[in-house]
Design a protein around this motif. Structure first.
Motif, PDB file in Angstrom:
ATOM      1  N   HIS A  56       0.836  -1.209   0.000  1.00  0.00           N
ATOM      2  CA  HIS A  56       0.000   0.000   0.000  1.00  0.00           C
ATOM      3  C   HIS A  56       0.870   1.257   0.000  1.00  0.00           C
ATOM      4  O   HIS A  56       0.595   2.217  -0.729  1.00  0.00           O
ATOM      5  CB  HIS A  56      -0.909   0.008   1.225  1.00  0.00           C
ATOM      6  CG  HIS A  56      -2.187  -0.743   1.053  1.00  0.00           C
ATOM      7  ND1 HIS A  56      -3.284  -0.210   0.416  1.00  0.00           N
ATOM      8  CD2 HIS A  56      -2.546  -2.000   1.423  1.00  0.00           C
ATOM      9  CE1 HIS A  56      -4.269  -1.089   0.417  1.00  0.00           C
ATOM     10  NE2 HIS A  56      -3.849  -2.187   1.026  1.00  0.00           N
ATOM     11  N   ALA A  57       1.906   1.258   0.830  1.00  0.00           N
ATOM     12  CA  ALA A  57       2.748   2.454   0.942  1.00  0.00           C
ATOM     13  C   ALA A  57       3.453   2.775  -0.360  1.00  0.00           C
ATOM     14  O   ALA A  57       3.730   3.944  -0.660  1.00  0.00           O
ATOM     15  CB  ALA A  57       3.768   2.265   2.063  1.00  0.00           C
ATOM     16  N   ALA A  58       3.744   1.750  -1.143  1.00  0.00           N
ATOM     17  CA  ALA A  58       4.457   1.968  -2.407  1.00  0.00           C
ATOM     18  C   ALA A  58       3.666   2.844  -3.368  1.00  0.00           C
ATOM     19  O   ALA A  58       4.240   3.431  -4.293  1.00  0.00           O
ATOM     20  CB  ALA A  58       4.779   0.625  -3.064  1.00  0.00           C
ATOM     21  N   ARG A  59       2.356   2.975  -3.171  1.00  0.00           N
ATOM     22  CA  ARG A  59       1.530   3.806  -4.041  1.00  0.00           C
ATOM     23  C   ARG A  59       1.785   5.298  -3.819  1.00  0.00           C
ATOM     24  O   ARG A  59       1.597   6.100  -4.733  1.00  0.00           O
ATOM     25  CB  ARG A  59       0.038   3.538  -3.805  1.00  0.00           C
ATOM     26  CG  ARG A  59      -0.433   2.152  -4.176  1.00  0.00           C
ATOM     27  CD  ARG A  59      -1.940   2.033  -3.988  1.00  0.00           C
ATOM     28  NE  ARG A  59      -2.683   2.888  -4.909  1.00  0.00           N
ATOM     29  CZ  ARG A  59      -3.367   3.967  -4.548  1.00  0.00           C
ATOM     30  NH1 ARG A  59      -3.379   4.359  -3.289  1.00  0.00           N
ATOM     31  NH2 ARG A  59      -4.036   4.672  -5.438  1.00  0.00           N
ATOM     32  N   HIS A  60       2.176   5.678  -2.595  1.00  0.00           N
ATOM     33  CA  HIS A  60       2.250   7.116  -2.306  1.00  0.00           C
ATOM     34  C   HIS A  60       3.534   7.522  -1.591  1.00  0.00           C
ATOM     35  O   HIS A  60       3.648   8.672  -1.163  1.00  0.00           O
ATOM     36  CB  HIS A  60       1.034   7.537  -1.461  1.00  0.00           C
ATOM     37  CG  HIS A  60       0.932   6.865  -0.121  1.00  0.00           C
ATOM     38  ND1 HIS A  60       1.330   7.463   1.037  1.00  0.00           N
ATOM     39  CD2 HIS A  60       0.475   5.638   0.227  1.00  0.00           C
ATOM     40  CE1 HIS A  60       1.126   6.647   2.048  1.00  0.00           C
ATOM     41  NE2 HIS A  60       0.605   5.528   1.591  1.00  0.00           N
TER      42      HIS A  60
END
Length: 531
Positions: A205-209
């Motif tokens: 999830h963190a890789a998106r933002h």
């Protein structure tokens, strides 16, 4: 042929793009599964109940084969798998194990099919393949097709998640994982840390933002699974570091820290994925207290946690004391279990209830002895969010909200802290001079006997987000209904005082307390914040 079972090697991500392309081509996605299985079987699979899915995949078809292979842990004919997947590469990389006719049912047979050169001609009729890991489709928040890789039989946590598995087991996506993902703030950041990454769902999830993602875990196998999850999901690589708590990143700071830690309060540390190995709730306390030094200004740290309810101590005071200096905090208790319920939950999780009854009873006694020694009567579960603010008067809100909420709540978390900033910088006079609007999702309910002229009380209820409800008096209801941004709070109160025949000065004096509550909980929005 040999039937000796060996510990499976963790697959290599070398050909993950090829495997991903094959899975997507067969519609092995969250939406594809729902269409194939139907809602009841799909929901049952999320509970680790496989019978409905087995019934739904009896026919032919590429998707049915993949469901049986990766989710149901069933052998699939080599020829059938080869029609869907790059089987030779999958076997060579360790995603699949091959079995010839007469081989053991073990997925990890050391037969000649496991380490030879792979070609279709090497397999006679009757050869099969099995998955060595669980590969589970997972839908991203913007419709991304992701895949979570975990140990076989451990796709979800809870009562059926990891019973009988070894201490180094790596779980897939469970309710706790999705809860944390849903409450996490998703504003763009330079650096994010997923502490205790497990199978990598938070890092994904963190890789998106986040421009840079770091994932840590005490269990090296978890980092290997995180690498697979990211690779198979087509996400950027993350920095992967082995170690406990903040030890691997002692010299670094982050804009976002997320952690679904091993928060279970247990006697000993039998299972790495869930047991913290510290006394009582010390692991969660340590994690929260140390997070402040690892946050950049304005950064967020968000955790799931358990905390003890101890005789003679207010649980709110206990967790409030964990908040590090220089941080605002929002702590929400979602559930409380007494000592017996808590022990039973985690004894079932580890499969002890399915073994020797005497051994189960002995372990149950160990849990209760530990709780008695610490004077722990219950355990709370909830969310802890920190924000590095360095304010002279930190905002620390500790509350209990066991009612249903609407995920995702990341934006609600940001809005909460924005409201606390507003209230902290506005005294009563400034509040009365400001303009407010009723939040768009708020409705009013009147409670009383049918036909009664005046209700017993009025309730304001939010239809979205945290879905709070709060009682208000006649003044509060009238004030909220009149807040459309056109008049200041003081002018509205003066009008209400005239209608009710009250002293307007007295009404202005007593209203700011209620106004702060309505603003703080999101029922009323200052016009300046909406802008």
């Amino acid at each position: 042929m040999s039937t000796t079972a060996v510990i499976p090697r963790i697959p290599s991500p070398d050909h993950a793009p090829d495997l991903r392309a094959a899975l997507l081509a067969a519609d092995f996605t969250a939406d594809g599964l729902l269409e194939l299985l139907g809602a009841p079987a799909y929901a049952a699979l999320a509970r680790s109940e496989t019978v409905p899915a087995l019934r739904a995949t009896r026919g032919d078809g590429a998707l049915a084969a993949l469901v049986r292979l990766f989710l149901l842990q069933e052998p699939v004919a080599y020829e059938r798998a080869a029609a869907v997947l790059p089987v030779a590469e999958c076997i060579a990389d360790g995603w699949l194990a091959a079995e010839g006719p007469g081989d053991s049912d073990s997925a990890y047979s050391d037969s000649a099919y496991s380490d030879s050169a792979y070609s279709d001609s090497a397999y006679s009729d009757g050869a099969t393949v099995r998955a060595t890991v669980d590969v589970r489709p997972y839908g991203g928040p913007a419709g991304e097709d992701w895949f979570i890789v975990s140990d076989l039989g451990c796709a979800v946590g809870g009562a059926a998640g990891a019973g009988g598995q070894g201490e180094g087991v790596v779980l897939g996506v469970g309710g706790a994982s999705t809860t944390l993902a849903g409450i996490t703030v998703r504003t763009p950041v330079a650096a994010a840390l997923d502490l205790g990454t497990g199978s990598g769902i938070q890092a994904l999830h963190a890789a998106r933002h986040a421009t840079r993602v770091t994932a840590t875990d005490l269990n090296p196998r978890a980092l290997d699974f995180t690498r697979l999850t990211l690779a198979l999901s087509g996400a950027p690589e993350a920095e992967l570091l082995t170690g406990s708590l903040f030890e691997p990143v002692a010299d670094k700071t982050y804009d976002l820290i997320v952690s679904n830690p091993p928060f279970v309060i247990s006697p000993g540390a039998r299972l790495t994925y869930r047991d913290g190995g510290m006394a009582g709730d010390d692991l969660c306390r340590t994690l929260v207290q140390q997070a402040g030094d690892r946050l950049n200004d304005g950064g967020y740290a968000q955790f799931l946690a358990n905390w003890e309810h101890v005789d003679g101590e207010d649980w709110q005071d206990r967790v409030r004391a964990w908040v590090p200096r220089g941080c605002d905090a929002w702590i929400v208790q979602r559930e409380v279990q007494d000592a017996t319920q808590y022990a039973e939950l985690w004894l079932r999780d580890s499969g002890d209830h399915r073994g020797d009854p005497a051994r189960y009873a002995a372990r149950y006694e160990e849990w209760l002895d530990e709780f008695d020694a610490r004077r722990t009567r219950a355990v709370g579960f909830g969310w802890i969010t920190l924000r590095k603010a360095a304010a002279q008067q930190p905002s620390i809100v500790v509350e209990e909200w066991p009612h249903p909420v609407e995920q995702p709540l990341g934006e609600a978390v940001v809005a909460h802290f924005a409201r606390q900033d507003y209230l902290r910088t506005h005294d009563d006079a400034a509040l009365l001079a400001d303009h407010f609007v009723l939040a768009a999702d708020v409705v009013q309910e009147q409670v009383g006997e049918p036909g009664e002229e005046h209700p017993e009380h009025v309730v304001l209820r939010q239809g979205r987000g945290v879905r709070r409800a709060t009682k208000v008096d006649t003044v509060g209801a009238g004030f909220a209904g009149a807040c459309d941004g056109s008049l200041s709070a003081g002018r509205i109160l003066d009008a209400i005082a005239q209608l009710l025949g009250e002293d307007p000065v007295a009404l202005r004096d007593r209203t700011p307390v209620a106004l702060r509550l309505l603003v703080g909980e999101g029922f009323l929005e200052p016009v300046s914040l909406r802008a």
